[in-house]
Scaffold this active site. Structure first.
Site, PDB file in Angstrom:
ATOM      1  N   LYS A   1       0.859  -1.191   0.000  1.00  0.00           N
ATOM      2  CA  LYS A   1       0.000   0.000   0.000  1.00  0.00           C
ATOM      3  C   LYS A   1       0.887   1.229   0.000  1.00  0.00           C
ATOM      4  O   LYS A   1       2.019   1.175   0.479  1.00  0.00           O
ATOM      5  CB  LYS A   1      -0.872   0.028   1.265  1.00  0.00           C
ATOM      6  CG  LYS A   1      -2.057   0.968   1.175  1.00  0.00           C
ATOM      7  CD  LYS A   1      -3.221   0.295   0.490  1.00  0.00           C
ATOM      8  CE  LYS A   1      -4.388   1.199   0.276  1.00  0.00           C
ATOM      9  NZ  LYS A   1      -5.570   0.425  -0.164  1.00  0.00           N
TER      10      LYS A   1
ATOM     11  N   ASP B   1      -7.025   4.308  -4.597  1.00  0.00           N
ATOM     12  CA  ASP B   1      -7.685   4.151  -3.294  1.00  0.00           C
ATOM     13  C   ASP B   1      -8.296   5.524  -3.005  1.00  0.00           C
ATOM     14  O   ASP B   1      -8.526   6.304  -3.942  1.00  0.00           O
ATOM     15  CB  ASP B   1      -6.673   3.714  -2.220  1.00  0.00           C
ATOM     16  CG  ASP B   1      -7.340   3.237  -0.928  1.00  0.00           C
ATOM     17  OD1 ASP B   1      -7.842   2.103  -0.901  1.00  0.00           O
ATOM     18  OD2 ASP B   1      -7.395   4.010   0.059  1.00  0.00           O
TER      19      ASP B   1
HETATM   20  P1  NDP Z   1     -12.931   7.695  -2.839  1.00  0.00           P
HETATM   21  O1  NDP Z   1     -11.887   8.698  -2.607  1.00  0.00           O
HETATM   22  O2  NDP Z   1     -13.457   7.479  -4.216  1.00  0.00           O
HETATM   23  O3  NDP Z   1     -14.180   7.985  -1.892  1.00  0.00           O
HETATM   24  C1  NDP Z   1     -14.071   8.099  -0.526  1.00  0.00           C
HETATM   25  C2  NDP Z   1     -15.423   8.533   0.002  1.00  0.00           C
HETATM   26  O4  NDP Z   1     -15.440   8.396   1.431  1.00  0.00           O
HETATM   27  C3  NDP Z   1     -15.720   9.989  -0.310  1.00  0.00           C
HETATM   28  O5  NDP Z   1     -17.092  10.129  -0.540  1.00  0.00           O
HETATM   29  C4  NDP Z   1     -15.298  10.672   0.994  1.00  0.00           C
HETATM   30  O6  NDP Z   1     -15.887  11.922   1.213  1.00  0.00           O
HETATM   31  C5  NDP Z   1     -15.825   9.658   1.975  1.00  0.00           C
HETATM   32  N1  NDP Z   1     -15.242   9.851   3.300  1.00  0.00           N
HETATM   33  C6  NDP Z   1     -13.947  10.027   3.622  1.00  0.00           C
HETATM   34  N2  NDP Z   1     -13.816  10.196   4.943  1.00  0.00           N
HETATM   35  C7  NDP Z   1     -15.053  10.109   5.451  1.00  0.00           C
HETATM   36  C8  NDP Z   1     -15.574  10.197   6.754  1.00  0.00           C
HETATM   37  N3  NDP Z   1     -14.793  10.410   7.809  1.00  0.00           N
HETATM   38  N4  NDP Z   1     -16.916  10.048   6.913  1.00  0.00           N
HETATM   39  C9  NDP Z   1     -17.735   9.849   5.856  1.00  0.00           C
HETATM   40  N5  NDP Z   1     -17.291   9.781   4.595  1.00  0.00           N
HETATM   41  C10 NDP Z   1     -15.976   9.900   4.402  1.00  0.00           C
HETATM   42  O7  NDP Z   1     -12.349   6.327  -2.233  1.00  0.00           O
HETATM   43  P2  NDP Z   1     -12.793   4.831  -2.561  1.00  0.00           P
HETATM   44  O8  NDP Z   1     -14.255   4.751  -2.783  1.00  0.00           O
HETATM   45  O9  NDP Z   1     -11.871   4.298  -3.559  1.00  0.00           O
HETATM   46  O10 NDP Z   1     -12.421   4.108  -1.173  1.00  0.00           O
HETATM   47  C11 NDP Z   1     -13.346   4.021  -0.099  1.00  0.00           C
HETATM   48  C12 NDP Z   1     -12.893   2.924   0.841  1.00  0.00           C
HETATM   49  O11 NDP Z   1     -12.853   1.677   0.134  1.00  0.00           O
HETATM   50  C13 NDP Z   1     -11.501   3.092   1.432  1.00  0.00           C
HETATM   51  O12 NDP Z   1     -11.483   2.533   2.733  1.00  0.00           O
HETATM   52  C14 NDP Z   1     -10.634   2.249   0.522  1.00  0.00           C
HETATM   53  O13 NDP Z   1      -9.447   1.813   1.159  1.00  0.00           O
HETATM   54  C15 NDP Z   1     -11.572   1.088   0.249  1.00  0.00           C
HETATM   55  N6  NDP Z   1     -11.289   0.302  -0.928  1.00  0.00           N
HETATM   56  C16 NDP Z   1     -11.193   0.886  -2.173  1.00  0.00           C
HETATM   57  C17 NDP Z   1     -10.974   0.106  -3.282  1.00  0.00           C
HETATM   58  C18 NDP Z   1     -10.951   0.671  -4.648  1.00  0.00           C
HETATM   59  O14 NDP Z   1     -10.852  -0.110  -5.603  1.00  0.00           O
HETATM   60  N7  NDP Z   1     -11.053   1.981  -4.844  1.00  0.00           N
HETATM   61  C19 NDP Z   1     -10.773  -1.350  -3.165  1.00  0.00           C
HETATM   62  C20 NDP Z   1     -10.961  -1.869  -1.834  1.00  0.00           C
HETATM   63  C21 NDP Z   1     -11.193  -1.049  -0.786  1.00  0.00           C
HETATM   64  P3  NDP Z   1     -15.022  13.277   1.202  1.00  0.00           P
HETATM   65  O15 NDP Z   1     -15.029  13.700  -0.224  1.00  0.00           O
HETATM   66  O16 NDP Z   1     -15.758  14.200   2.103  1.00  0.00           O
HETATM   67  O17 NDP Z   1     -13.649  12.964   1.719  1.00  0.00           O
HETATM   68  O1  2IT Z   2      -7.803  -1.520  -0.851  1.00  0.00           O
HETATM   69  C1  2IT Z   2      -7.734  -2.015  -1.992  1.00  0.00           C
HETATM   70  O2  2IT Z   2      -7.863  -3.224  -2.182  1.00  0.00           O
HETATM   71  C2  2IT Z   2      -7.542  -1.111  -3.132  1.00  0.00           C
HETATM   72  N1  2IT Z   2      -7.487   0.090  -2.938  1.00  0.00           N
HETATM   73  C3  2IT Z   2      -7.401  -1.660  -4.506  1.00  0.00           C
HETATM   74  C4  2IT Z   2      -5.998  -2.127  -4.759  1.00  0.00           C
HETATM   75  C5  2IT Z   2      -5.665  -2.555  -6.163  1.00  0.00           C
HETATM   76  O3  2IT Z   2      -4.481  -2.864  -6.350  1.00  0.00           O
HETATM   77  O4  2IT Z   2      -6.528  -2.602  -7.041  1.00  0.00           O
END
Ligand code: NDP
Ligand code: 2IT
Length: 444
Positions: free
Chosen positions: A126, A166
């Site tokens: 990461k 992420d």
């Molecule tokens: P994004 O940046 O696309 O979205 C994050 C979202 O979470 C935004 O809407 C953000 O709002 C909101 N957020 C952040 N902090 C808070 C908070 N304290 N309370 C409420 N909402 C909050 O990120 P992702 O969707 O990619 O990632 C979201 C989660 O999923 C993370 O934990 C990430 O590690 C996990 N994840 C992502 C993957 C991926 O493929 N993208 C894969 C696996 C897991 P704001 O704009 O206000 O910050």
């Molecule tokens: O938390 C996660 O699994 C991710 N942000 C996606 C990682 C990836 O390599 O696609």
């Protein structure tokens, strides 16, 4: 002192002031206790847990860049290459003010087990930076990404370490990062995933994490005589994972009534209009509160969390520790019967324990959000073969990966007489694969 307590003490001493890493380490160590008890002698001799809790390599670097006012800014970048037993390091990059050594270690550690569950040949890593992309111009984001990659490129490669997106890192950032990587290395290769569809990205990668959350939730619900169809779902977040979890849940017949950001949440009793969410977040890069100006009948609550809304199923899809004990109590009091984590460790330990004690079905993120990295591995394979696969083919493989994870997680829990405890199941199933590969490759 037990072996596990000893190792937990070592983790605290070697990584002081890292609460998120301690939290993730403790959850995994507590979960695998039955396996450790069964094989304690050889585990102690091989120092299995000590190996597993120490990253193979961890890099931190200065990221200088110039903002639109001409002022020099300095951020800190990280890449934690935690474990390469199963393949090249693989995991996302997070750009968020909360990024520090603790959040990076927790995420890279969790990623190792998640990636093992996918069945794909990928190790765990990461990275990220304490850079806040919010409110920055495209040029500022590009300048930051270029400076970040100018240091990171030395440590990554298609057979070495393959970053992706992420929080705060989506298609735009991956594009700038890839452009700089190419400029520095003169190589056109699959060193990042989540790339644009015109230049090596895989169809269905954008959708994969959110869709995967729904696929595994449905497996879990079906095993307990329920279904997403006809269920009311609350989703937190409105980013990549949340948006496509909303889309798929609705396609599967659920009614999703919330989305949120760090400022507050939207409640739409008629069901969230996912096209409006995409327009606000993906096109305009706006705030989720704008939703209520577009969709009649919806309301916005500033400073509040979605868990106060009655639901059958909850998908926390925002950030770590966003669902605490009070929130869990609200969910249970309102009749919620299943939680499937879209984010990484969004539920605190106290909240998880409470939900499980109350009989709420609980699927941990390392199992349920693995679809994203699973499809990233499929993107790596397509890049190596210089080929492209259709959306439906990749989506079908994603579905297969999530079903496979469900089987491993539920069977591992049952093997240790902890039927229905999917936290234990996910940790044991991931742990066993990583340890076997490390042992076969030699611990020293
Ligand atoms: P994004 O940046 O696309 O979205 C994050 C979202 O979470 C935004 O809407 C953000 O709002 C909101 N957020 C952040 N902090 C808070 C908070 N304290 N309370 C409420 N909402 C909050 O990120 P992702 O969707 O990619 O990632 C979201 C989660 O999923 C993370 O934990 C990430 O590690 C996990 N994840 C992502 C993957 C991926 O493929 N993208 C894969 C696996 C897991 P704001 O704009 O206000 O910050
Ligand atoms: O938390 C996660 O699994 C991710 N942000 C996606 C990682 C990836 O390599 O696609």
């Amino acid at each position: 002192m037990s072996y596990i307590s000893n190792v937990m003490q070592m983790v605290r001493e070697m990584n002081p002031a890292e609460p998120e890493f301690h939290q993730a380490a403790k959850e995994v160590l507590d979960s695998i206790e039955p396996v450790v008890k069964r094989y304690e002698k050889e585990f102690r001799r091989e120092r299995v847990l000590e190996h597993l809790l120490e990253p193979e390599r961890s890099i931190s670097f200065r990221v200088p860049w110039v903002d639109d006012k001409g002022k020099l800014q300095i951020n800190r970048g990280f890449r934690v290459q935690f474990n390469s037993a199963l393949g090249p390091y693989k995991g996302g990059l997070r750009f968020h003010p909360s990024v520090n050594r603790s959040s990076m270690n927790f995420l890279a550690f969790e990623q190792t087990f998640k990636n093992a569950l996918t069945g794909q040949p990928i190790g765990g890593g990461k990275g990220g930076a304490n850079f806040n992309p919010k409110g920055k111009s495209d040029r500022e984001v590009m300048a930051f990404c270029q400076s970040f990659m100018t240091e990171l490129f030395k440590y990554i490669g298609p057979n070495e370490d393959v970053p992706a997106g992420d929080i705060g890192v989506g298609g735009r950032e991956i594009g700038y990062l890839y452009g700089q990587y190419k400029r520095l290395t003169n190589q056109y290769e699959g060193t990042l995933t989540g790339k644009g569809l015109l230049w090596g990205g895989s169809l269905c990668r954008t959708e994969a994490t959110g869709y995967g959350v729904c696929y595994i939730a449905e497996e879990m619900l079906r095993a307990h005589g329920r279904s997403l169809e006809g269920s009311t779902v609350v989703v937190s977040g409105s980013g990549n994972v949340a948006t496509y979890a909303v889309e798929k849940a609705q396609q599967m017949g659920a009614k999703v009534v919330t989305v949120s950001d760090s400022n507050g949440y939207v409640y739409d009793p008629n069901g969230i209009d996912v096209q409006v969410v995409k327009e606000i977040k993906e096109v305009r890069r706006g705030r989720i509160s704008e939703y209520v100006k577009i969709v009649p009948g919806s309301t916005y609550r500033d400073g509040k969390k979605v868990w106060e809304i009655p639901c059958d199923v909850a998908f926390p899809c925002a950030i770590q520790n966003e669902l605490d004990l009070d929130d869990a109590m609200d969910l249970v009091a309102n009749g919620c019967f299943a939680v499937t984590e879209g984010a990484n460790m969004p539920t605190t330990r106290e909240a998880t324990d409470y939900l499980q004690a109350k009989g709420v079905l609980f699927m941990p993120g390392k199992a349920s959000n693995a679809g994203g990295v699973g499809v990233s591995a499929l993107e790596m394979a397509q890049n190596s073969m210089r080929t492209r696969r259709s959306f439906d083919e990749v989506d079908a493989d994603l579905h297969g990966i999530m079903k496979g994870i469900w089987t491993q997680v539920s069977e591992a829990a049952a093997e240790y007489n902890l039927d229905g405890n999917y936290v234990v199941g996910a940790n044991i199933a991931g742990f066993q694969k990583v340890v076997q590969a490390m042992r076969e490759q030699g611990f020293v």
